[in-house]
Design a protein around this motif. Structure first.
Motif, mmCIF file in Angstrom:
data_model
loop_
_atom_site.group_PDB
_atom_site.id
_atom_site.type_symbol
_atom_site.label_atom_id
_atom_site.label_comp_id
_atom_site.label_asym_id
_atom_site.label_seq_id
_atom_site.Cartn_x
_atom_site.Cartn_y
_atom_site.Cartn_z
ATOM 1 N N ILE A 1 0.855 -1.177 0.000
ATOM 2 C CA ILE A 1 0.000 0.000 0.000
ATOM 3 C C ILE A 1 0.894 1.232 0.000
ATOM 4 O O ILE A 1 1.775 1.366 0.851
ATOM 5 N N ILE B 1 -8.245 0.539 5.115
ATOM 6 C CA ILE B 1 -7.238 0.440 4.057
ATOM 7 C C ILE B 1 -6.524 -0.902 4.125
ATOM 8 O O ILE B 1 -6.291 -1.539 3.098
ATOM 9 N N GLU B 2 -6.187 -1.349 5.326
ATOM 10 C CA GLU B 2 -5.505 -2.636 5.471
ATOM 11 C C GLU B 2 -6.401 -3.804 5.078
ATOM 12 O O GLU B 2 -5.921 -4.872 4.737
ATOM 13 N N ILE C 1 -1.404 -1.029 -4.205
ATOM 14 C CA ILE C 1 -2.607 -0.197 -4.057
ATOM 15 C C ILE C 1 -2.107 1.207 -3.750
ATOM 16 O O ILE C 1 -1.338 1.409 -2.806
ATOM 17 N N TYR D 1 0.931 5.617 -0.352
ATOM 18 C CA TYR D 1 0.096 6.778 -0.068
ATOM 19 C C TYR D 1 0.627 7.997 -0.806
ATOM 20 O O TYR D 1 1.841 8.228 -0.829
#
Length: 80
Positions: free
Chosen positions: A3, A28-29, A65, A5
């Motif tokens: 992930i 999100i996780e 992501i 950001y």
């Protein structure tokens, strides 16, 4: 999945109170689970609903992501 950001997403998270941060982080996780819908008019972009907050994200690569934007419901879609 990894992930990542955007600077805008990090700034939004840092400005939240602790309870909000925990809810957003857990959501999100938990991706790709949750209340997810594709964005109309933006191919490859999705939104995740967490209460009154919306998280815009995409999959720029196979196992990545990218969290692009986090904002309240009324502000998130401006400028998309």
């Amino acid at each position: 999945m990894n992930i990542e950001y955007s600077k805008q997403a990090v700034k939004a998270i840092n400005g939240m109170e602790k309870r909000g941060k925990l809810r957003i982080k857990a959501a999100i996780e938990g991706l790709p689970e949750g209340d997810i819908k594709p964005l109309k008019g933006s191919k490859g972009s999705y939104r995740l609903r967490v209460g009154d907050w919306r998280i815009l994200f995409s999959y720029p690569a196979k196992d990545i992501i990218l969290i692009e934007k986090i904002a309240p419901r009324g502000e998130i879609y401006k400028g998309v």
